[in-house]
Structure formats: structure tokens, C-alpha cells
Design a protein around this motif. Structure first.
Motif, PDB file in Angstrom:
ATOM      1  N   MET A 119       0.823  -1.216   0.000  1.00  0.00           N
ATOM      2  CA  MET A 119       0.000   0.000   0.000  1.00  0.00           C
ATOM      3  C   MET A 119       0.858   1.267   0.000  1.00  0.00           C
ATOM      4  N   TYR A 120       1.868   1.316   0.860  1.00  0.00           N
ATOM      5  CA  TYR A 120       2.722   2.513   0.894  1.00  0.00           C
ATOM      6  C   TYR A 120       3.435   2.722  -0.434  1.00  0.00           C
ATOM      7  N   ILE A 153       1.001   3.058  -3.666  1.00  0.00           N
ATOM      8  CA  ILE A 153       0.341   4.368  -3.771  1.00  0.00           C
ATOM      9  C   ILE A 153       1.362   5.460  -4.090  1.00  0.00           C
ATOM     10  N   ALA A 158       1.246   8.121  -7.009  1.00  0.00           N
ATOM     11  CA  ALA A 158       1.350   9.558  -6.741  1.00  0.00           C
ATOM     12  C   ALA A 158       2.389  10.223  -7.642  1.00  0.00           C
ATOM     13  N   PHE A 172       2.639  11.412  11.578  1.00  0.00           N
ATOM     14  CA  PHE A 172       1.528  10.479  11.414  1.00  0.00           C
ATOM     15  C   PHE A 172       1.684   9.290  12.377  1.00  0.00           C
ATOM     16  N   ALA A 184      -2.175  14.323  -2.427  1.00  0.00           N
ATOM     17  CA  ALA A 184      -3.153  13.613  -1.595  1.00  0.00           C
ATOM     18  C   ALA A 184      -2.845  12.117  -1.552  1.00  0.00           C
ATOM     19  N   LEU A 185      -2.471  11.552  -2.695  1.00  0.00           N
ATOM     20  CA  LEU A 185      -2.103  10.137  -2.728  1.00  0.00           C
ATOM     21  C   LEU A 185      -0.857   9.873  -1.898  1.00  0.00           C
ATOM     22  N   LEU A 202       0.105  11.525   0.678  1.00  0.00           N
ATOM     23  CA  LEU A 202      -0.311  11.600   2.085  1.00  0.00           C
ATOM     24  C   LEU A 202      -0.915  10.266   2.541  1.00  0.00           C
ATOM     25  N   CYS A 203      -1.724   9.661   1.680  1.00  0.00           N
ATOM     26  CA  CYS A 203      -2.309   8.354   1.995  1.00  0.00           C
ATOM     27  C   CYS A 203      -1.213   7.302   2.148  1.00  0.00           C
ATOM     28  N   ALA A 204      -0.235   7.347   1.248  1.00  0.00           N
ATOM     29  CA  ALA A 204       0.873   6.392   1.313  1.00  0.00           C
ATOM     30  C   ALA A 204       1.631   6.528   2.628  1.00  0.00           C
ATOM     31  N   PHE A 232       0.519   7.732   5.387  1.00  0.00           N
ATOM     32  CA  PHE A 232      -0.353   7.303   6.480  1.00  0.00           C
ATOM     33  C   PHE A 232      -0.280   5.786   6.658  1.00  0.00           C
ATOM     34  N   PHE A 233      -0.263   5.037   5.547  1.00  0.00           N
ATOM     35  CA  PHE A 233      -0.140   3.584   5.617  1.00  0.00           C
ATOM     36  C   PHE A 233       1.220   3.173   6.202  1.00  0.00           C
TER      37      PHE A 233
END
Length: 304
Positions: free
Chosen positions: A85-86, A89, A93, A112, A162-163, A165-167, A169-170
Motif C-alpha cells: 500500500m505505501y 500508492i 502519486a 503520522f 493527496a495520494l 499523504l495516503c501512502a 499514512f499507511f
């Protein structure tokens, strides 16, 4: 009185080398995004790492299979968060943002981690951690908005940020689960098992999305990703933790956005702007402040 152990100068080159490799990998990720799909580069990276490590690790894994078996589910979760996932993504990104922004956002991992630790480990943050997180968040917003907060509401303008940031977060979940479970396995064995799971996880993805062919435009970047950031950097980092300790080692993470920006400016001709400077300084100051954990945001029971 016991003297503090003198740390050799070469030991500080270990985390420096690891960070330099990881920083270059962010730029490589941005560069290769024009020549191969995110799913393909992610699969090839871990597949090549698996092929390279297998001759050295297979016998060790077989000998320790009894110790490994109870930890398989945990290693599978770690692989899903940290490697699939990290990294997957992040590769996506790279199609929509700059390597410079990716490096700066990547530096947000410690903040995070504090947030995720609060919910999963019930680890209450100190006043320094809260203040540092707020300062870092302000810096991050300033960078993502390119110095103009009104641009945050532009549709689709910041998909890559944004992507990323999601990465990040994971990856924070990866670090917290790693701390929570404290898996009692040699680090290289743990890394190898996670890589195996990463390859397995990618099989349905490449079946659905397809797998791009290797060619002269992407092979060198794929080999770099499979060898240096996947194997050599973790090894250097583990050696650094043993030589200079985890706290001193973690400080070197703050150099990643700087190294990434320098490499991106030289290689990709990206521009370093005022908002990168202001936002980057805020993020780094916040991260350094957040690492101070001595004053807790709680009332001492003795004073109650």
C-alpha cells in the motif's frame, strides 16, 4: 562512573547512506512513472529483491520455520502496509506530483506515527509532540497549497500530493504495528518473508491490470529499486541502529526531503521555490520538536 561508548565516525555514514539511497529512489520513482505503470514497477521491485535475497536467505528461513510460523499473519500485515500500500500508492502519486513534494510529504511519517500510536498503542503524546505535529501540519498544508491556501480547493490540482499523504499514512501504520508486535526474528529474515508476501499480493493486481514489459527505458530504474532501497538501505539502517542507537538514527530521516530536492533539481530540473523552503522548514522543526517526549500531557499522580 561508566564512560559513554565512543561512536566511530564511520557509523554515522551508515544512516546517511541509507537516506541518500531512499531519497534517490523517490526521484527514480518520479522519473520512471513516465515509462512503466505503478503496479508493474512495484511488482518488479519486490520480485527482483526476492530473487536476489533467496540464495542467501532460503536456508535460514527453512531452519527457523518453527519460529516464523506463529508470526506469519503479522508479517503478512506488515508487508501489506509497508511494501504494497505505501509503495504502490507512492508509485501512483509520482504520476501527479513532483519528486520534491514527495520527499517533503514523506518526511511527515514521524508525525503520522504519533497520531496512529495514540489510537493503536494508547501512547499519549507529549506537549512537544502535539505542538510539533501542528507546526508540521501547517508546513505541509503550505507546501501542498504552493503557498496559496485558496488553491487547496482547486479540483484535481493536488491528486498526487493527496495520494502521497495516503501512502505516508499507511507507512505510519507499518511502523506502529512493528513496534506493537516486536517480532522476535532476525531483521533480514523478517524482511525476506515480507518481500515474499509482497510478491504474492501483487499477483492478482498484475493479473487484473497487466504487466508492462521490461525495456531499456525502465530496466535500470527497476534494478535500482529492487537492490538499493529494498535491500541495501534497510541493511545499512539496521547496522546504524546497532551502532549509534535508534534515536540518533531516526534524526537522519529529516535529511530525506533535502536530499530528494537536491537530486530532483539536478536530475529532473524541478524548481525549488519559496513555499518549499518555508513549508519544509516548518515540517522539519515540527518533527524535531515532536521527538521530544520528556514532558507528558498528563498530570503527575503524585501531585494530584
Amino acid at each position: 562512573m561508566q564512560r559513554e561508548k565512543l561512536i566511530p565516525l564511520w557509523a554515522f555514514m551508515l544512516p546517511l547512506g541509507a537516506i541518500l539511497i531512499w531519497s534517490l529512489n523517490i526521484v527514480v520513482t518520479r522519473y520512471i512513472s513516465d515509462y512503466i505503470s505503478p503496479v508493474s514497477i512495484s511488482f518488479y521491485r519486490w520480485f527482483f529483491a526476492f530473487i536476489i535475497l533467496t540464495p542467501f536467505m532460503l536456508l535460514k528461513v527453512l531452519k527457523q520455520r518453527k519460529e516464523i510460523k506463529p508470526n506469519l499473519k503479522k508479517l503478512a500485515v506488515l508487508s501489506a502496509f509497508g511494501m504494497v500500500m505505501y509503495q504502490g500508492i507512492a508509485y501512483t502519486a509520482a504520476h501527479y506530483t513532483t519528486a520534491t513534494n514527495m520527499g517533503i510529504i514523506n518526511a511527515f511519517i514521524p508525525v503520522f506515527t504519533i497520531v496512529v500510536s495514540f489510537f493503536i498503542l494508547k501512547d499519549r503524546p507529549s506537549i512537544f509532540a502535539i505542538l510539533g505535529s501542528v507546526i508540521s501540519l501547517c508546513g505541509l498544508i503550505y507546501v501542498v497549497s504552493r503557498g496559496n491556501l485558496s488553491t487547496l480547493w482547486e479540483s484535481g490540482g493536488h491528486l498526487g500530493d493527496a495520494l502521497m499523504l495516503c501512502a505516508v499514512f499507511f507507512y505510519a501504520f507499518y511502523g506502529v504495528f512493528l513496534k506493537k508486535w516486536q517480532i522476535k526474528l532476525p531483521l533480514l529474515v523478517s524482511l525476506y518473508i515480507q518481500i515474499i508476501f509482497a510478491v504474492i499480493y501483487h499477483l492478482p493486481l498484475i493479473t487484473y491490470f497487466g504487466l508492462d514489459h521490461l525495456n531499456h527505458q525502465n530496466i535500470s530504474s527497476i534494478l535500482y529499486a529492487g537492490i538499493f532501497p529494498s535491500i541495501i538501505s534497510p541493511f545499512l539502517w539496521m547496522m546504524a541502529v546497532q551502532q549509534i542507537g535508534p534515536s540518533r538514527t531516526s534524526i537522519f530521516m529529516n535529511l530525506m526531503p533535502i536530499f530528494t530536492a537536491i537530486i530532483a533539481v539536478i536530475w529532473l530540473d524541478e524548481k525549488w521555490t519559496v513555499y518549499h523552503t518555508v513549508g519544509g522548514i516548518c515540517i522539519l522543526v515540527g518533527i524535531l520538536l515532536a521527538q521530544k517526549q520528556k514532558v507528558r500531557y498528563t498530570i503527575n499522580k503524585k501531585l494530584a
